[in-house]
Write an enzyme that holds these catalytic residues in place. Structure first.
Site, PDB file in Angstrom:
ATOM      1  N   SER A   1       1.068  -1.364  -0.151  1.00  0.00           N
ATOM      2  CA  SER A   1      -0.024  -0.156   0.134  1.00  0.00           C
ATOM      3  C   SER A   1       1.053   1.259  -0.237  1.00  0.00           C
ATOM      4  CB  SER A   1      -0.896  -0.037   1.332  1.00  0.00           C
ATOM      5  OG  SER A   1      -2.058  -0.935   1.050  1.00  0.00           O
TER       6      SER A   1
ATOM      7  N   ARG B   1       1.539   4.234  -2.999  1.00  0.00           N
ATOM      8  CA  ARG B   1       1.277   5.793  -2.571  1.00  0.00           C
ATOM      9  C   ARG B   1       2.853   6.610  -2.745  1.00  0.00           C
ATOM     10  NH1 ARG B   1      -2.397   2.844  -0.360  1.00  0.00           N
ATOM     11  NH2 ARG B   1      -4.505   3.410   0.339  1.00  0.00           N
TER      12      ARG B   1
ATOM     13  N   GLN C   1      -8.965   2.657  -0.445  1.00  0.00           N
ATOM     14  CA  GLN C   1      -9.070   2.846  -1.743  1.00  0.00           C
ATOM     15  C   GLN C   1      -9.865   3.884  -2.392  1.00  0.00           C
ATOM     16  OE1 GLN C   1      -8.992  -1.084  -3.653  1.00  0.00           O
ATOM     17  NE2 GLN C   1      -6.997  -1.573  -2.979  1.00  0.00           N
TER      18      GLN C   1
ATOM     19  N   ASP D   1      -6.790  -7.952   4.881  1.00  0.00           N
ATOM     20  CA  ASP D   1      -5.929  -8.692   4.034  1.00  0.00           C
ATOM     21  C   ASP D   1      -5.472  -9.894   4.749  1.00  0.00           C
ATOM     22  OD1 ASP D   1      -6.511  -6.865   2.006  1.00  0.00           O
ATOM     23  OD2 ASP D   1      -4.461  -5.634   2.065  1.00  0.00           O
TER      24      ASP D   1
ATOM     25  N   LYS E   1     -12.284  -9.345  -3.342  1.00  0.00           N
ATOM     26  CA  LYS E   1     -10.980  -9.191  -3.442  1.00  0.00           C
ATOM     27  C   LYS E   1     -10.568  -9.857  -4.577  1.00  0.00           C
ATOM     28  CE  LYS E   1     -10.342  -6.610   0.142  1.00  0.00           C
ATOM     29  NZ  LYS E   1      -9.919  -5.082  -0.149  1.00  0.00           N
TER      30      LYS E   1
ATOM     31  N   ARG F   1     -12.582 -14.645  -1.152  1.00  0.00           N
ATOM     32  CA  ARG F   1     -11.793 -15.028  -0.278  1.00  0.00           C
ATOM     33  C   ARG F   1     -12.668 -15.631   0.883  1.00  0.00           C
ATOM     34  NH1 ARG F   1      -7.350 -10.479   0.071  1.00  0.00           N
ATOM     35  NH2 ARG F   1      -6.004 -11.188  -1.913  1.00  0.00           N
TER      36      ARG F   1
ATOM     37  N   ARG G   1      -2.813 -14.032  -1.660  1.00  0.00           N
ATOM     38  CA  ARG G   1      -2.900 -14.324  -0.298  1.00  0.00           C
ATOM     39  C   ARG G   1      -3.383 -15.641  -0.008  1.00  0.00           C
ATOM     40  NH1 ARG G   1      -0.648  -9.789   1.083  1.00  0.00           N
ATOM     41  NH2 ARG G   1      -1.506  -7.693   0.440  1.00  0.00           N
TER      42      ARG G   1
END
Ligand code: S3P
Length: 433
Positions: free
Chosen positions: A23, A27, A172, A317, A344, A348, A390
């Site tokens: 993340s 950025r 987001q 997450d 996601k 998930r 993940r």
């Protein structure tokens, strides 16, 4: 499709660092590109997702230099947010953060851009960002009711500020609006049901772009240009999470992770595992733009817990690997208020339930979560990642505890967030050949 065969390991003792935070890396690239000069970024995550953001910015004329061999040390030449139109569609790959945050930037540009994604990203809802950005004056056209990619974005140099009540706690959504708001005339505010991760607020403050939080509302003023400053990206707690569970669920195991981000909006997994019975200590060494330090874990026999409400955004997450911890815990763990998991990189809730089921774990699914009944022994099984990084990594960790080999089908996706994960697993002697 590449497979990975994982075997049970007897002991677990490790000291390691993990690659840069995903993340924060996205950025760092975008905000330094918006700045007024060169910014050096260290600890950058050179994974597929963040490289999609890098390529997108380069295709709009941003100069990005490599200062080392491995892509983790770069210099971004800020262009004050004056980008040039890309030659063709921008491919965001598998990365929701690239598509959603970039949409906020493109909403401010006086040209039209098309954003595309891979099969998984093309199924993820983009109406959540299209709606507020359109209220601000941009035009965004996607496919169907949920505004799926490809997205056509027609930006506008002067946007209208909005007061937005976000239906979801989503960094987001918040970040896309904040990026657009930097080109709006006046104050834009976003209110969330619960606070989501605050990397955007912190990094913008560090780059001298004023924004404030009052309760669940973040406000930002238009007309500000980020100051070019160097950015250091800490290790990703979401990558560390896999090793944390590998140690936490094993009595006697020891783990030390250094140089990892300890932002309070991201470390929900630590409180959950402590509640479940693990011994975990975090030490903050530095608290600049982002707090970072070390995490020490001593494993134990875990017990079930309940997870929901405001805690969900702080560990969203990590839920696949938390589900693995729950499968190894005594009792029934309930995860609720997590309907976001359905949209996601894969659904998930169903991928976790299906794959835990294959390993002999009873799981009941709900619309917004699941109930997992811990078992005394996981069974090695064939696991399908469904292209979700993940899921692939969480079940590789499950394989460390399972009787018999666990074969994970489709592990290429690990490259989207954690290059080096398989190497680390190999060091633990956990790969069966
Ligand atoms: C992210 C925010 C979260 C998270 C994602 C990265 C970000 O998504 O799940 O992996 O960098 O802002 P949502 O904003 O959809 O909750």
């Amino acid at each position: 499709m590449a497979d990975l065969r994982v075997k049970k390991v007897k002991d677990f003792a490790a000291e390691l660092t993990v690659p840069g935070d995903k993340s924060i890396s996205h950025r760092a690239l975008m905000f330094s590109a918006l700045s007024n000069g060169p910014c050096e970024v260290t600890g950058f995550l050179a994974s597929e997702d963040c490289l999609a953001t890098r390529k997108a910015l380069e295709s709009m004329g941003v100069e990005i230099e490599d200062l080392g061999e491995d892509g983790t040390h770069i210099r971004v030449h800020g262009c004050r947010g004056e980008f040039s139109p890309p030659e063709g569609p921008i491919d965001c790959g598998n990365s929701g953060t690239t598509m959603r945050l970039l949409s906020g930037i493109l909403a401010t540009q006086p040209f039209e851009t098309v954003l595309t994604g891979d099969e998984s990203l093309s199924k993820r809802p983009m109406n959540r960002i299209a709606l507020p950005l359109e209220k601000m004056g941009a035009r965004i056209k996607g496919q169907g009711d949920r505004c799926l990619a490809p997205l056509e974005i027609r930006g506008k140099e002067k946007l209208t500020p909005i007061q937005y009540q976000s239906p979801k706690a989503s960094a987001q959504i918040k970040s896309a609006i904040m990026l657009a708001a930097m080109a709006a005339e006046g104050k834009t505010s976003i209110t969330e049901p619960y606070p989501s991760r605050d990397h955007t607020e912190r990094m913008l403050n560090y780059l001298l772009v004023k924004n404030i939080r009052e309760g669940d509302t973040v406000s930002i003023w238009g007309g500000q240009t980020p100051e070019s400053r160097d950015i250091d990206v800490p290790g990703d707690i979401s990558s560390a999470a896999f090793w944390i569970v590998a140690a936490a669920a094993r009595p006697g195991a020891r783990l030390m992770i250094n140089n990892v981000g300890l932002n309070p909006t991201r470390i929900g997994i630590l409180s959950v595992l402590i509640r479940m019975g693990a011994k975990i200590i975090e030490r903050i060494d530095e608290s600049g733009c982002e707090p970072k330090g070390s995490i020490e874990v001593i494993g134990g026999k875990l017990k079930a817990t309940e997870i929901g409400g405001a805690e969900i955004p702080t560990l969203i997450d990590e839920i696949p690997v938390i589900a693995v911890a729950a499968a190894l815990a005594e009792g029934k763990t309930v995860i609720k208020d997590a309907e976001e998991l359905r949209v996601k990189e894969s659904d998930r809730i169903s991928t976790v339930a299906e794959n835990l089921g294959r390993m002999g774990v009873p799981v009941e699914q709900f619309g917004d979560g699941m109930e997992i009944t811990g078992v005394s022994q996981l069974k090695g099984a064939e696991i399908h990642s469904l292209g979700d990084h993940r899921i692939a990594m969480a079940f590789a960790i499950a394989g460390l505890f399972a009787e018999g080999d666990t074969v994970i089908r489709g592990v290429e996706c690990i490259e989207t967030s954690y290059p080096g994960f398989i190497r680390e697993l190999d060091e633990l002697q956990a790969i069966s050949r």
